[in-house]
Motif scaffolding. Structure first.
Motif, PDB file in Angstrom:
ATOM      1  N   UNK A 174       4.501  10.289  -7.643  1.00  0.00           N
ATOM      2  CA  UNK A 174       5.569  10.678  -8.562  1.00  0.00           C
ATOM      3  C   UNK A 174       4.995  11.272  -9.838  1.00  0.00           C
ATOM      4  N   UNK A 175       5.723  12.203 -10.406  1.00  0.00           N
ATOM      5  CA  UNK A 175       5.295  12.849 -11.645  1.00  0.00           C
ATOM      6  C   UNK A 175       5.408  11.891 -12.828  1.00  0.00           C
ATOM      7  N   UNK A 176       6.520  11.124 -12.865  1.00  0.00           N
ATOM      8  CA  UNK A 176       6.742  10.173 -13.966  1.00  0.00           C
ATOM      9  C   UNK A 176       7.227   8.851 -13.374  1.00  0.00           C
ATOM     10  N   UNK A 177       6.313   8.038 -12.812  1.00  0.00           N
ATOM     11  CA  UNK A 177       6.733   6.826 -12.096  1.00  0.00           C
ATOM     12  C   UNK A 177       7.250   5.715 -13.006  1.00  0.00           C
ATOM     13  N   UNK A 205      15.323   8.993  -1.881  1.00  0.00           N
ATOM     14  CA  UNK A 205      14.335   8.737  -0.834  1.00  0.00           C
ATOM     15  C   UNK A 205      13.350   7.642  -1.209  1.00  0.00           C
ATOM     16  N   UNK A 206      12.987   7.556  -2.481  1.00  0.00           N
ATOM     17  CA  UNK A 206      11.931   6.623  -2.900  1.00  0.00           C
ATOM     18  C   UNK A 206      12.459   5.289  -3.433  1.00  0.00           C
ATOM     19  N   UNK A 207      13.764   5.079  -3.368  1.00  0.00           N
ATOM     20  CA  UNK A 207      14.351   3.851  -3.915  1.00  0.00           C
ATOM     21  C   UNK A 207      14.489   2.814  -2.808  1.00  0.00           C
ATOM     22  N   UNK A 208      13.968   1.619  -3.063  1.00  0.00           N
ATOM     23  CA  UNK A 208      14.022   0.509  -2.106  1.00  0.00           C
ATOM     24  C   UNK A 208      14.607  -0.728  -2.777  1.00  0.00           C
ATOM     25  N   UNK A 209      14.890  -1.729  -1.946  1.00  0.00           N
ATOM     26  CA  UNK A 209      15.341  -3.021  -2.489  1.00  0.00           C
ATOM     27  C   UNK A 209      14.317  -3.556  -3.483  1.00  0.00           C
ATOM     28  N   UNK A 210      14.801  -4.058  -4.586  1.00  0.00           N
ATOM     29  CA  UNK A 210      13.922  -4.629  -5.602  1.00  0.00           C
ATOM     30  C   UNK A 210      13.581  -3.685  -6.731  1.00  0.00           C
ATOM     31  N   UNK A 211      13.792  -2.387  -6.535  1.00  0.00           N
ATOM     32  CA  UNK A 211      13.455  -1.409  -7.575  1.00  0.00           C
ATOM     33  C   UNK A 211      14.432  -1.502  -8.750  1.00  0.00           C
ATOM     34  N   UNK A 212      13.926  -1.130  -9.931  1.00  0.00           N
ATOM     35  CA  UNK A 212      14.777  -0.989 -11.116  1.00  0.00           C
ATOM     36  C   UNK A 212      15.187   0.483 -11.192  1.00  0.00           C
ATOM     37  N   UNK A 213      16.490   0.727 -11.221  1.00  0.00           N
ATOM     38  CA  UNK A 213      16.961   2.113 -11.293  1.00  0.00           C
ATOM     39  C   UNK A 213      17.927   2.285 -12.462  1.00  0.00           C
ATOM     40  N   UNK A 214      18.000   3.518 -12.942  1.00  0.00           N
ATOM     41  CA  UNK A 214      18.991   3.895 -13.939  1.00  0.00           C
ATOM     42  C   UNK A 214      20.077   4.725 -13.283  1.00  0.00           C
ATOM     43  N   UNK A 215      21.324   4.500 -13.694  1.00  0.00           N
ATOM     44  CA  UNK A 215      22.467   5.202 -13.104  1.00  0.00           C
ATOM     45  C   UNK A 215      23.340   5.752 -14.225  1.00  0.00           C
ATOM     46  N   UNK A 275       0.829  -1.208   0.000  1.00  0.00           N
ATOM     47  CA  UNK A 275       0.000   0.000   0.000  1.00  0.00           C
ATOM     48  C   UNK A 275       0.861   1.254   0.000  1.00  0.00           C
ATOM     49  N   UNK A 276       1.884   1.275   0.846  1.00  0.00           N
ATOM     50  CA  UNK A 276       2.767   2.441   0.933  1.00  0.00           C
ATOM     51  C   UNK A 276       3.526   2.662  -0.372  1.00  0.00           C
ATOM     52  N   UNK A 277       3.980   1.567  -0.974  1.00  0.00           N
ATOM     53  CA  UNK A 277       4.729   1.691  -2.221  1.00  0.00           C
ATOM     54  C   UNK A 277       3.826   2.197  -3.343  1.00  0.00           C
ATOM     55  N   UNK A 278       2.601   1.714  -3.386  1.00  0.00           N
ATOM     56  CA  UNK A 278       1.663   2.176  -4.406  1.00  0.00           C
ATOM     57  C   UNK A 278       1.359   3.661  -4.231  1.00  0.00           C
ATOM     58  N   UNK A 279       1.242   4.090  -2.970  1.00  0.00           N
ATOM     59  CA  UNK A 279       1.000   5.508  -2.699  1.00  0.00           C
ATOM     60  C   UNK A 279       2.189   6.340  -3.156  1.00  0.00           C
ATOM     61  N   UNK A 280       3.394   5.827  -2.923  1.00  0.00           N
ATOM     62  CA  UNK A 280       4.599   6.535  -3.359  1.00  0.00           C
ATOM     63  C   UNK A 280       4.611   6.672  -4.879  1.00  0.00           C
ATOM     64  N   UNK A 281       4.297   5.589  -5.596  1.00  0.00           N
ATOM     65  CA  UNK A 281       4.299   5.619  -7.059  1.00  0.00           C
ATOM     66  C   UNK A 281       3.305   6.662  -7.576  1.00  0.00           C
TER      67      UNK A 281
END
Length: 575
Positions: free
Chosen positions: A91-94, A173-183, A82-88
């Motif tokens: 976001x402006x461009x999730x 702040x919004x990055x957690x384990x399991x997320x796909x990120x670009x670097x 629920x918290x993760x969905x609220x965070x998404x």
């Protein structure tokens, strides 16, 4: 009330302490005053910490933001989602459409393997992406990630001083384990010598809404692993290697056959008659034709029709479907390779099998000898030696040798069947009805030969009654020119000199039809179209089949077929 039941010594100490606390502070000993002061300060700090945490939680709740990572990991899974969905949603461009990856993690690790510690190449900027395996905060201005992609892991060492795009704190702040990120950043090595990317930009590309198992927990539950293979691949690094091995096996077979002039083809998956193997078929329905069809149990008959048509060397790698039991070595749908080679016989195919499989093992494993755990990774391993040449055992001769008696080899007669029935009964081997000669012989072969094989071995010269599509033996009455290759009690390959006499083929089909009428639901039907094709002339031909799944089991050291199939058949939950 807490002193009730306490020892006299404890009670006296408690009374003394209470009395001391009631005295004015300036009358207490210096050590006691110092101790009480420390206790009061610690209590005040703890109260301030809890007050601040409560205020932050209230602010985050009001704004719809997620809690801190440490608290997030302590939530129950539904609340976490629920918290993760609220965070998404905040976001402006999730879900960005594009991230311009220009390098792979394995390539970078290999390219900079000799870079010395505490070295940074700020002019070498790369753009990578992957899944966050771990996240570690070190103060307000430094964040570490373990990023995984393409089977490799790299450290992302995020420092505020290098950050260029957006706010450093907000980016992480919004990055957690399991997320796909670009670097996007430059390469270097940390003080400890670990190769790292030092980002100028970090962007959340896709959030993982579910709490992943932690590294120390892992994912061991096989039900979860097979039903959620994507999670299995995320958490268990060795699973990826199994399917790389599987791909190498298929590619090796293709290359071997392609370089010998074979043509890869595709044949129908749905047939009007389930032919090509002794197995119970799946039934499906064709709406347009209003016709029940059978999922193929083997592509054999179609491939031989192609040889009749002049394609002298053909092969197919594909799925077969058999409506039979599920166990450690059987799955209802499985992958096999079959090839057909004009002007070859079963002796040629035995030589080819030795060459193909042994060279494959050497190429993939680096040795002819492999360690295999037949009872699972916790149990002792055995060594399987694929060094050619391999033993060749004549089935009926070996059964007679082990029995110490001669068999009636006219297996189509009732007298021969009755002899086999009596032997199987004396040995107390389980053979459900119908107790036909073919089924009884199969039980004896398993008991005396198959169950004792460890290293690759050919079982040859099966009786004609067990091999309706194989050609009669040129010098041994009632037998065929057929072999099966076994490893550690399991069949891997089946091949024979093909039966190309249309009259004899029809007789064999009729025998199979009689067995089906007697209750053998694995027996084949009569395929008149195939017999007609044979009447146009099938050259002397050798045919070969190999189970890819079982071969992968041996070369990846897995004792369950479900470990080597990405999405194995599973019973419905709750059944």
């Amino acid at each position: 009330s807490q002193a009730v039941g306490a020892s006299p010594l404890h009670a006296s100490r408690l009374v003394a302490r209470l009395a001391a606390m009631s005295e004015p502070a300036d009358k207490l000993p210096a050590a006691e005053r110092k101790r009480l002061k420390k206790e009061a300060e610690a209590k005040q700090r703890e109260e301030e910490k809890q007050k601040k945490k409560a205020e932050q939680a209230a602010q985050q709740e009001a704004s719809g933001q997620k809690t801190a990572e440490a608290n997030m990991e302590e939530l129950d899974p539904s609340k976490y989602r629920e918290n993760r969905m609220a965070m998404v949603k905040s976001l402006k461009d999730p879900y960005p459409h594009k991230w311009p990856v220009d390098a792979s993690i394995p390539t970078l690790i290999e390219k900079y393997k000799d870079m010395p510690p505490q070295t940074q190449e700020e002019d070498t900027v790369v753009t990578i992406a992957g899944r966050v395996k771990n996240k570690r905060n070190q103060g307000a201005n430094m964040v570490f990630y373990d990023l995984v992609a393409d089977g490799a892991k790299i450290q992302i060492m995020c420092q505020a001083q290098h950050h260029q795009v957006g706010d450093f704190k907000d980016s992480h702040a919004n990055i957690n384990r399991g997320d796909i990120i670009g670097v996007r950043g430059f390469v270097g090595r940390s003080k400890t010598g670990e190769f790292s990317i030092f980002p100028r930009e970090v962007k959340l590309l896709t959030a993982c809404l579910h709490m992943l198992p932690k590294d120390h927990q892992g994912l061991k539950d096989t039900e979860v692993r097979f039903r959620k293979r994507y999670l299995d691949l995320m958490i268990n690094d060795d699973v990826r290697n199994v399917f790389y091995t599987r791909s190498k096996i298929i590619n090796f077979i293709r290359h071997y056959l392609d370089t010998r002039g074979f043509l890869e083809v595709e044949t129908p998956m749905m047939n009007m008659i389930p032919g090509g193997a002794t197995a119970k078929p799946f039934v499906t329905h064709h709406n347009e034709l209003n016709l029940d069809l059978f999922m193929r149990v083997a592509p054999e008959l179609y491939l031989k029709m192609l040889v009749v048509g002049g394609l002298d060397r053909v092969y197919e790698v594909g799925r077969n479907f058999r409506n039979e039991g599920m166990d450690m070595t059987h799955n209802p749908e499985f992958t096999a390779c079959e090839f057909y080679m004009a002007y070859a016989d079963y002796n040629d195919l035995m030589d080819m099998t030795e060459e193909l499989i042994s060279s494959m093992v050497l190429n993939i494993k680096g040795s002819y000898k492999v360690q295999y755990h037949p009872d699972g990774p916790e149990e002792p391993a055995i060594e399987i030696d694929f060094t050619p040449p391999w033993p060749r055992i004549s089935m009926v001769d070996e059964i007679e040798k082990k029995l110490g008696t001669k068999l009636n080899r006219n297996f189509v007669e009732e007298a021969a069947r009755a002899q086999l029935d009596e032997i199987v009964a004396k040995l107390e081997l389980d053979c459900p009805p119908p107790r036909s000669s073919a089924r009884l012989l199969d039980k004896l072969c398993g008991h005396f030969i198959e169950d004792h094989i460890v290293n690759p071995t050919f079982i040859t010269e099966h009786p004609q009654i067990m091999s309706p599509l194989a050609k009669w033996h040129r010098s041994k009455e009632g037998l065929t020119e057929r072999f099966e290759m076994f490893v550690n009690t399991k069949e891997l390959c089946n091949a024979y000199t093909e039966l190309n006499d249309p009259e004899r083929q029809m007789q064999c089909f009729m025998g199979q039809a009689a067995a089906k009428e007697a209750g053998d639901d694995e027996a084949q039907g009569v395929d008149h179209d195939f017999v007609t094709a044979l009447e146009h002339g099938l050259p002397p031909t050798g045919g070969w089949g190999c189970g890819i799944d079982r071969l992968t089991m041996f070369l990846s050291d897995k004792n369950s077929i479900r470990e080597v199939i990405l999405f194995p058949a599973m019973k419905p939950l709750g059944k």
